[in-house]
Write a protein that holds these residues in place. Structure first.
Motif, PDB file in Angstrom:
ATOM      1  N   LEU A 121       0.812  -0.984  -0.086  1.00 55.58           N
ATOM      2  CA  LEU A 121       0.114  -0.055   0.050  1.00 55.58           C
ATOM      3  C   LEU A 121       0.982   1.275  -0.004  1.00 55.58           C
ATOM      4  O   LEU A 121       0.605   2.167  -0.709  1.00 55.58           O
ATOM      5  CB  LEU A 121      -0.859   0.212   1.107  1.00 55.58           C
ATOM      6  N   VAL A 122       1.914   1.124   0.747  1.00 59.04           N
ATOM      7  CA  VAL A 122       2.784   2.422   0.993  1.00 59.04           C
ATOM      8  C   VAL A 122       3.521   2.568  -0.384  1.00 59.04           C
ATOM      9  O   VAL A 122       3.582   3.646  -0.968  1.00 59.04           O
ATOM     10  CB  VAL A 122       3.823   2.406   1.874  1.00 59.04           C
ATOM     11  N   ALA A 123       4.052   1.545  -0.980  1.00 61.12           N
ATOM     12  CA  ALA A 123       4.800   1.620  -2.287  1.00 61.12           C
ATOM     13  C   ALA A 123       3.982   1.809  -3.440  1.00 61.12           C
ATOM     14  O   ALA A 123       4.730   1.819  -4.697  1.00 61.12           O
ATOM     15  CB  ALA A 123       6.053   0.486  -2.305  1.00 61.12           C
ATOM     16  N   LYS A 124       2.889   1.611  -3.344  1.00 60.47           N
ATOM     17  CA  LYS A 124       1.798   1.380  -4.489  1.00 60.47           C
ATOM     18  C   LYS A 124       2.146   0.286  -5.321  1.00 60.47           C
ATOM     19  O   LYS A 124       2.452   0.603  -6.608  1.00 60.47           O
ATOM     20  CB  LYS A 124       1.914   2.663  -4.865  1.00 60.47           C
ATOM     21  N   THR A 125       2.342  -0.953  -4.896  1.00 61.26           N
ATOM     22  CA  THR A 125       2.470  -2.194  -5.824  1.00 61.26           C
ATOM     23  C   THR A 125       1.620  -3.252  -5.571  1.00 61.26           C
ATOM     24  O   THR A 125       0.868  -3.173  -4.628  1.00 61.26           O
ATOM     25  CB  THR A 125       4.017  -2.585  -5.425  1.00 61.26           C
ATOM     26  N   LEU A 126       1.536  -4.185  -6.544  1.00 63.75           N
ATOM     27  CA  LEU A 126       0.807  -5.282  -6.417  1.00 63.75           C
ATOM     28  C   LEU A 126       1.690  -6.426  -6.600  1.00 63.75           C
ATOM     29  O   LEU A 126       2.788  -6.572  -7.251  1.00 63.75           O
ATOM     30  CB  LEU A 126      -0.119  -5.169  -7.645  1.00 63.75           C
ATOM     31  N   VAL A 127       1.254  -7.435  -6.079  1.00 62.75           N
ATOM     32  CA  VAL A 127       1.947  -9.068  -6.414  1.00 62.75           C
ATOM     33  C   VAL A 127       1.061  -9.840  -6.957  1.00 62.75           C
ATOM     34  O   VAL A 127      -0.332 -10.105  -6.595  1.00 62.75           O
ATOM     35  CB  VAL A 127       2.313  -9.634  -5.102  1.00 62.75           C
TER      36      VAL A 127
END
Length: 217
Positions: A196-202
């Protein structure tokens, strides 16, 4: 459902600008399968095993020397160490008492652990950051579990974003009772606090039913 969440056929996320998106073999819109909690746990376990082996091997070369020095301390036959008065009386007598024994105490001396500790602490950071920001977009553990770390638009993440993701994971997600990690099981897009903080998805690819999307040059 007229408005599916992002990643499940939503057109706003199913665009050709997402190089890591997946498209169905029958030509339907791209579908992203978010990596679930347990898939990410297995990937973490694999990475932890690999890192432990690397750090163990590296420790043989950078660990400081450890030496043991033995100090002889007089004692009596009961196993109790003697005080200064007793030692002085034995030393001044012509015939030592037969019940007097010696006790050997080990003193362990190590070199400077500072540099070795810094290097060993940097290994997992470099491992995660460099692998996730590389063209692989995943650590070896994630690769074995068919997982990839991408931006919200499906693009390859930068070194800065990978570093931010690792820092939040190492200093917030893990230390705070793993709450930041457990969020993966409850958030809509399976994001931990670090995601959420880094604005990433896995995301996860199931090669048995989907074909990797090839963007137009």
């Amino acid at each position: 459902m007229t408005n599916p969440p992002p990643g499940w056929g939503n057109q706003s996320f199913a665009t050709s600008s997402a190089p890591f998106g997946d498209t169905m073999g029958n030509g339907q819109n791209p579908i992203w399968v978010y990596a679930g909690f347990w898939w990410r746990v297995w990937a973490f376990v694999i990475d932890a095993i690999i890192l432990s082996m690397v750090e163990t091997a590296l420790g043989f070369f950078i660990a400081p020397d450890i030496t043991v020095q033995w100090q002889e301390l007089p004692g009596d036959s009961t196993g109790q160490t003697m005080d200064v008065v007793d030692i002085a009386s034995i030393a001044g007598s012509a015939m030592p008492r037969p019940e007097t024994i010696s006790v050997l105490l080990p003193h362990i001396h190590t070199g400077n652990w500072h540099n070795a500790s810094v290097i060993l602490a940097l290994v997992p950071a470099l491992y995660c950051i460099l692998f996730e920001a590389s063209a692989l977009s995943a650590t070896p553990g994630k690769i074995l579990c068919r997982l990839k770390v991408v931006t919200l638009a499906g693009a390859r993440i930068s070194l800065a974003r990978a570093a931010l993701r690792f820092v939040v994971k190492a200093f917030l997600s893990f230390p705070l009772l793993y709450i930041g990690v457990l969020m993966v099981a409850f958030t809509r897009r399976k994001q931990g606090l670090h995601d959420l903080v880094a604005k990433t998805l896995v995301i996860r690819q199931d090669v048995s039913r989907i074909t990797p999307f090839q963007p137009q040059p």
